[in-house]
Design a protein around this motif. Structure first.
Motif, PDB file in Angstrom:
ATOM      1  N   LEU B  52      -5.638  -8.575  -3.871  1.00  0.00           N
ATOM      2  CA  LEU B  52      -4.272  -8.475  -4.400  1.00  0.00           C
ATOM      3  C   LEU B  52      -3.554  -7.264  -3.801  1.00  0.00           C
ATOM      4  N   LEU B  53      -2.397  -7.501  -3.240  1.00  0.00           N
ATOM      5  CA  LEU B  53      -1.556  -6.408  -2.768  1.00  0.00           C
ATOM      6  C   LEU B  53      -0.395  -6.291  -3.754  1.00  0.00           C
ATOM      7  N   PRO B  54      -0.330  -5.190  -4.527  1.00  0.00           N
ATOM      8  CA  PRO B  54       0.815  -5.065  -5.451  1.00  0.00           C
ATOM      9  C   PRO B  54       2.121  -5.167  -4.655  1.00  0.00           C
ATOM     10  N   SER B  55       3.055  -5.986  -5.157  1.00  0.00           N
ATOM     11  CA  SER B  55       4.323  -6.182  -4.437  1.00  0.00           C
ATOM     12  C   SER B  55       5.244  -5.002  -4.720  1.00  0.00           C
ATOM     13  N   VAL B  56       4.842  -3.841  -4.272  1.00  0.00           N
ATOM     14  CA  VAL B  56       5.588  -2.601  -4.511  1.00  0.00           C
ATOM     15  C   VAL B  56       5.792  -1.900  -3.169  1.00  0.00           C
ATOM     16  N   VAL B  57       7.031  -1.467  -2.927  1.00  0.00           N
ATOM     17  CA  VAL B  57       7.359  -0.816  -1.658  1.00  0.00           C
ATOM     18  C   VAL B  57       8.040   0.515  -1.954  1.00  0.00           C
ATOM     19  N   ARG B  58       7.501   1.602  -1.381  1.00  0.00           N
ATOM     20  CA  ARG B  58       8.141   2.912  -1.575  1.00  0.00           C
ATOM     21  C   ARG B  58       8.694   3.410  -0.251  1.00  0.00           C
ATOM     22  N   TYR B  59       9.969   3.822  -0.288  1.00  0.00           N
ATOM     23  CA  TYR B  59      10.610   4.377   0.904  1.00  0.00           C
ATOM     24  C   TYR B  59      10.604   5.902   0.838  1.00  0.00           C
ATOM     25  N   HIS B  60      10.207   6.547   1.950  1.00  0.00           N
ATOM     26  CA  HIS B  60      10.271   8.008   2.057  1.00  0.00           C
ATOM     27  C   HIS B  60      11.475   8.369   2.918  1.00  0.00           C
ATOM     28  N   SER B  61      11.997   9.579   2.680  1.00  0.00           N
ATOM     29  CA  SER B  61      13.175   9.979   3.468  1.00  0.00           C
ATOM     30  C   SER B  61      12.819  10.137   4.948  1.00  0.00           C
ATOM     31  N   SER B  62      11.529  10.341   5.231  1.00  0.00           N
ATOM     32  CA  SER B  62      11.100  10.462   6.633  1.00  0.00           C
ATOM     33  C   SER B  62      11.174   9.132   7.376  1.00  0.00           C
ATOM     34  N   GLY B  63      11.357   8.035   6.624  1.00  0.00           N
ATOM     35  CA  GLY B  63      11.357   6.727   7.254  1.00  0.00           C
ATOM     36  C   GLY B  63      10.028   6.023   7.048  1.00  0.00           C
ATOM     37  N   ALA B  64       9.026   6.753   6.576  1.00  0.00           N
ATOM     38  CA  ALA B  64       7.727   6.130   6.307  1.00  0.00           C
ATOM     39  C   ALA B  64       7.845   5.192   5.101  1.00  0.00           C
ATOM     40  N   VAL B  65       7.009   4.177   5.071  1.00  0.00           N
ATOM     41  CA  VAL B  65       7.047   3.197   3.991  1.00  0.00           C
ATOM     42  C   VAL B  65       5.636   2.990   3.459  1.00  0.00           C
ATOM     43  N   ASP B  66       5.461   3.079   2.145  1.00  0.00           N
ATOM     44  CA  ASP B  66       4.182   2.722   1.525  1.00  0.00           C
ATOM     45  C   ASP B  66       4.320   1.348   0.904  1.00  0.00           C
ATOM     46  N   VAL B  67       3.261   0.546   1.025  1.00  0.00           N
ATOM     47  CA  VAL B  67       3.274  -0.774   0.390  1.00  0.00           C
ATOM     48  C   VAL B  67       1.969  -0.945  -0.377  1.00  0.00           C
ATOM     49  N   GLY B  68       2.048  -1.481  -1.583  1.00  0.00           N
ATOM     50  CA  GLY B  68       0.823  -1.806  -2.318  1.00  0.00           C
ATOM     51  C   GLY B  68       0.421  -0.734  -3.311  1.00  0.00           C
ATOM     52  N   ASP B  69      -0.896  -0.517  -3.406  1.00  0.00           N
ATOM     53  CA  ASP B  69      -1.422   0.376  -4.427  1.00  0.00           C
ATOM     54  C   ASP B  69      -0.827   1.782  -4.357  1.00  0.00           C
ATOM     55  N   LEU B  70      -0.735   2.316  -3.138  1.00  0.00           N
ATOM     56  CA  LEU B  70      -0.211   3.663  -2.959  1.00  0.00           C
ATOM     57  C   LEU B  70       1.209   3.753  -3.518  1.00  0.00           C
ATOM     58  N   ALA B  71       2.007   2.762  -3.200  1.00  0.00           N
ATOM     59  CA  ALA B  71       3.388   2.734  -3.692  1.00  0.00           C
ATOM     60  C   ALA B  71       3.397   2.593  -5.211  1.00  0.00           C
ATOM     61  N   GLN B  72       2.480   1.768  -5.715  1.00  0.00           N
ATOM     62  CA  GLN B  72       2.448   1.533  -7.159  1.00  0.00           C
ATOM     63  C   GLN B  72       2.141   2.822  -7.916  1.00  0.00           C
ATOM     64  N   GLN B  73       1.253   3.642  -7.341  1.00  0.00           N
ATOM     65  CA  GLN B  73       0.884   4.891  -8.018  1.00  0.00           C
ATOM     66  C   GLN B  73       2.066   5.846  -8.124  1.00  0.00           C
ATOM     67  N   SER B  74       3.020   5.707  -7.207  1.00  0.00           N
ATOM     68  CA  SER B  74       4.134   6.650  -7.235  1.00  0.00           C
ATOM     69  C   SER B  74       5.345   6.104  -7.975  1.00  0.00           C
ATOM     70  N   GLN B  75       5.133   4.956  -8.620  1.00  0.00           N
ATOM     71  CA  GLN B  75       6.227   4.319  -9.342  1.00  0.00           C
ATOM     72  C   GLN B  75       6.981   5.255 -10.257  1.00  0.00           C
ATOM     73  N   ALA B  76       6.234   5.967 -11.108  1.00  0.00           N
ATOM     74  CA  ALA B  76       6.886   6.804 -12.116  1.00  0.00           C
ATOM     75  C   ALA B  76       7.503   8.048 -11.489  1.00  0.00           C
ATOM     76  N   GLU B  77       6.830   8.646 -10.516  1.00  0.00           N
ATOM     77  CA  GLU B  77       7.335   9.895  -9.961  1.00  0.00           C
ATOM     78  C   GLU B  77       8.523   9.709  -9.031  1.00  0.00           C
TER      79      GLU B  77
END
Lengths: 213, 622
Positions: B52-77
């Motif tokens: 399972l890949l969590p359907s979560v995508v986090r955008y960083h100002s650097s242009g880097a993108v996290d997808v999945g668990d890593l992004a999910q962990q940063s949901q609240a912050e």
């Protein structure tokens, strides 16, 4: 009855834009295969079935599946664009033919069209007087049942309609396959289409009541 | 299944190359990728063994993108830049999305489809989804050891045109060749039907994170036929979470939460809901941004109570689907449960009571859709021998029509029509000398245009001036096997053809798409030109192979000069492929395609004629 008339001659308008004249007028609804000169494409022939009202449902289903197995776009996912286009056209045509033939009313209409008989579904709204009386009674019964939220009454109405429908379908079959009388068949078909619409209205009413239960 | 293959003399062909194809379940909450390996469909896992890949995508100002668990962990912050449940926004405007005020994003209301302002720039839901698909594609290519020929991507059966187009666009952006958009319940039915070798009428009840589908199918030997489908494209587990969230606010006397607290409590609400699947009550504790600690206990009874209307909302579409299929509850042999949200005991009970039978839960509800999609991808990639494969007949979920006078809808293609389907309607001019007409294409079941989804406006110009009523304008709706619509209009009475073709793009203008492609290349550090060239060459090679095998099978259908023309175009294409110009390759590909048109038509005519030969005789008199 005037409602149908209005629907047939509906004037279509579209949201105003300065540059365009927006009014169009519907000429006729028609179902359509890809061929532009399509009016008399024979759906029976496509499935190798005799051109008559009584139909062997199993043979129809089997032919339909056999044809789709050969022509369906899933068979051509790796093929050339030309083959994919042909496949789309054929699969569309097979669906069209199958849907038409498996529905008794559409099948009758198609058969009459092949015989060159205009069913007048959009233009001829003259109905026998007794049929019109019957319609009015049914409409009243429907309204009453809706007002009282009476599911049992709706059920009874639906059953009565189903009985009359099957009796009329028998007449239709006789007119089309037996002692041939295409004009009588067209008249019967017009009544049946009214009854089909009424049946949908009953379903809607049921759904409305059940949905709020 | 054939255990050994016997080649007939002269029929043996070169050893068949297994083409790499995958099925992708692009879910609201989680996404998966699966493929058929050695005849069995399996979900492909990441390096940590997770499917399972969590359907979560986090955008960083650097242009880097996290997808999945890593992004999910940063949901609240970093909730503002961490996009969850993006599927709810696909093909939707701001006003279309329920509870949008609770989503912690900075929305930009673009026409057709909303966008989200992140620290990395404004992103469309299509781009966010493409990030998820890109990760799955990379996972699949690493796992299968080569580039993919294509993917079957699943969509909720009740997705409309705009949502389907958006999904296909996302796949394209992620560099995936979409073999087919497949309805999720249909995918589940394939997996279930093949695994259990069942026959008869089955219902698939699919309640996911954000969408609900009910499909009624008839399964017979080698044929999966969808009889009717219905659903709610905005009803899923998220809504149950939201009810719990609202209950928490009320219990703890909270108002006006910041984005971080909102995300935190929504997560807590989901955890509490999941705990109730196995336990009678769930304790919720959370520390808010201001240091305040909240506590509450959610019991099964309370949960049942606050979500009762949501459970009921699944039953009305179920009734409608049965009615459209012209079937009674008693005709249904079994109900296959799909989607993580069907784990809720409340759903299991309601479905069991409605159908009067125990729901079928013997497949993993999270994986079954991806597995079914992988099986279909295997068939579409041509990895299955004829006779060993199956036929899938799906339907269009929502009616398509055209706006008429009084803002009413004239229905042209009714819902639950088997795909592909085409319908035409004729119109004529209303005024003398009228040379143009404007059409508005809509989708939905309601009578008023305002209650339906607007798909496209288009104009037909260049109608020769005639007296009113003399022109005959034929408007044709064609819906393909993906459930996607194209509309053409043509004036036919004078033989003058003025044709337009509409592929509704739903707010994504061509410039938007090229910008997204550019961005995605910069991000992936890929060379756009190189990829275009590669794709063009792959397409060209595929076409040449297809034409070769067609010539091998049916060359006698061609006159010698026709054959010469085709051979000539093949040679031209082969030399174009050696150039570095992807446009030249494309042009030569199109030319070869055009010159084989008639050949393709003749081949198909012959195929159909062969199917019916031999039957005609014995069935003429039954």
């Amino acid at each position: 009855m005037s409602k149908t008339n209005a629907a047939a001659e509906k004037v279509l308008t579209f949201k105003p834009t300065a540059a365009l004249t927006r009014c169009v007028w519907r000429v006729a609804a028609m179902s359509t295969p890809f061929d532009a000169t399509s009016a008399a494409l024979d759906h029976f022939a496509l499935f190798g079935l005799p051109q008559r009202y009584a139909i062997d449902q199993r043979a129809l289903e089997q032919s339909y599946r056999d044809v789709q197995t050969k022509v369906h776009p899933d068979r051509f996912a790796q093929a050339s664009a030309a083959e994919q286009r042909v496949s789309l056209q054929w699969a569309t045509r097979a669906n069209e033919a199958y849907q038409t033939l498996r529905d008794p009313l559409q099948r009758a209409r198609h058969l009459l069209e092949l015989r060159g008989v205009d069913c007048g579904l959009e233009t001829n709204t003259a109905m026998p007087a007794d049929f019109l009386m019957q319609q009015m009674q049914w409409r009243e019964a429907l309204e009453e049942a809706c007002d009282d939220r009476d599911l049992a009454a709706l059920e009874q109405l639906a059953q009565e309609l189903a009985q009359q429908t099957s009796a009329r379908l028998q007449h239709l079959a006789q007119h089309l396959d037996g002692v041939r009388d295409d004009l009588a068949a067209a008249g019967e078909l017009r009544c049946l289409i009214f009854m089909q619409k009424f049946s949908l209205a009953i379903d809607d009413a049921r759904e409305g009541i059940e949905g709020h239960a | 299944m054939a255990l050994l293959q016997i080649a007939e003399p002269g029929m043996s062909s070169a050893p068949h190359q297994h083409r790499l194809a995958v099925g992708i379940d692009l879910g609201t909450t989680n996404s998966l990728v699966a493929s058929v390996r050695s005849g069995t469909a399996v979900c492909l896992t990441d390096a940590q063994g997770r499917a399972l890949l969590p359907s979560v995508v986090r955008y960083h100002s650097s242009g880097a993108v996290d997808v999945g668990d890593l992004a999910q962990q940063s949901q609240a912050e970093d909730s503002r830049n961490t996009i969850v449940s993006v599927k709810r926004f696909m093909g939707r405007g701001v006003s279309d999305v329920a509870h949008i005020e609770n989503a912690p994003y900075d929305f930009v209301d673009a026409p057709g489809m909303l966008q989200i302002r992140t620290c990395a720039g404004v992103r469309s839901p299509v781009e966010v989804s493409a990030e998820i698909l890109r990760v799955l594609r990379a996972r699949a290519e690493a796992s299968l050891g080569g580039p993919l020929v294509g993917a079957v991507v699943t969509v909720p059966a009740y997705f409309d045109e705009a949502q389907r187009q958006a999904t296909k666009e996302a796949a394209r952006l992620a560099g995936l060749e979409v073999l087919r958009l497949l309805n999720e319940p249909t995918a589940a039915a394939i997996a279930y039907g093949l695994d259990h070798a069942v026959e008869g009428v089955y219902a698939v009840f699919d309640l996911g994170g954000g969408t609900f589908d009910i499909s009624i199918l008839r399964l017979t030997q080698g044929v999966f036929e969808v009889l009717a489908t219905n659903g709610d494209a905005a009803l899923g587990g998220d809504d149950f979470d939201h009810r719990v969230f609202c209950w928490l606010l009320e219990q703890c006397g909270l108002h006006q939460l910041g984005p971080r607290d909102t995300r935190l409590l929504l997560t807590k609400a989901r955890e509490a809901k999941e705990a109730l699947t196995l336990h009678a009550s769930a304790r919720v504790t959370a520390q808010l941004d201001n240091g305040e600690v909240i506590e509450a206990t959610l019991t099964s009874e309370i949960f049942t109570d606050i979500t009762r209307t949501l459970v009921q909302k699944t039953l009305a579409p179920t009734r409608k689907a049965l009615r459209d299929a012209a079937l009674q509850v008693s005709d249904v042999k079994g109900v296959v449960m799909v989607g993580g949200s069907t784990r809720m005991p409340q759903i299991q009970q309601a479905v069991g009571a409605f159908f009067g039978c125990e729901p079928l839960n013997n497949l993993d509800p999270d994986k079954v859709v991806a597995l079914g999609a992988a099986m279909q991808a295997d068939v579409l990639a041509g990895n299955k021998a004829a006779g060993d494969d199956w036929l899938l007949l799906d339907v269009i979920p929502l009616s398509l029509g055209i706006e008429t006078m009084g803002e009413l809808v004239e229905r042209i293609v009714p819902r639950n029509s088997t795909l592909p389907v085409a319908r035409a309607q004729e119109f004529t001019t209303f005024k003398d000398g009228q040379t143009a007409m404007r059409f508005h294409v809509v989708q939905g079941e309601r009578e008023r245009v305002g209650d339906c989804r607007s798909l496209a406006h288009f104009e037909l110009r260049g109608i020769p001036p005639m007296v009113a009523g003399a022109a005959r304008i034929r408007v044709m709706f064609q819906v393909d096997a993906d459930g996607l619509l194209s509309v053409t209009a043509r004036e036919i009475s004078t033989g003058v053809e003025a044709a337009v073709s509409v592929k509704p793009a739903f707010g994504l203008a061509d410039e938007d798409i090229s910008r997204m492609l550019r961005d995605s290349f910069e991000h992936a550090k890929e060379d756009m030109h190189l990829r275009a060239l590669n794709e063009a060459r792959v397409d060209a090679q595929r076409l040449i192979e297809a034409v070769h095998s067609a010539l091998e099978a049916d060359h006698e259908l061609l006159e010698s000069e026709e054959r010469a023309a085709i051979d000539c175009r093949i040679e031209e294409l082969q030399s174009a492929m050696k150039s570095e110009d992807h446009r030249a390759v494309k042009t030569a590909t199109d030319a070869l395609n055009r010159v084989t048109d008639t050949f393709a038509a003749r081949r198909m005519d012959r195929q159909v004629a062969q199917v019916l030969k031999g039957r005609r005789v014995n069935e003429l008199d039954f």
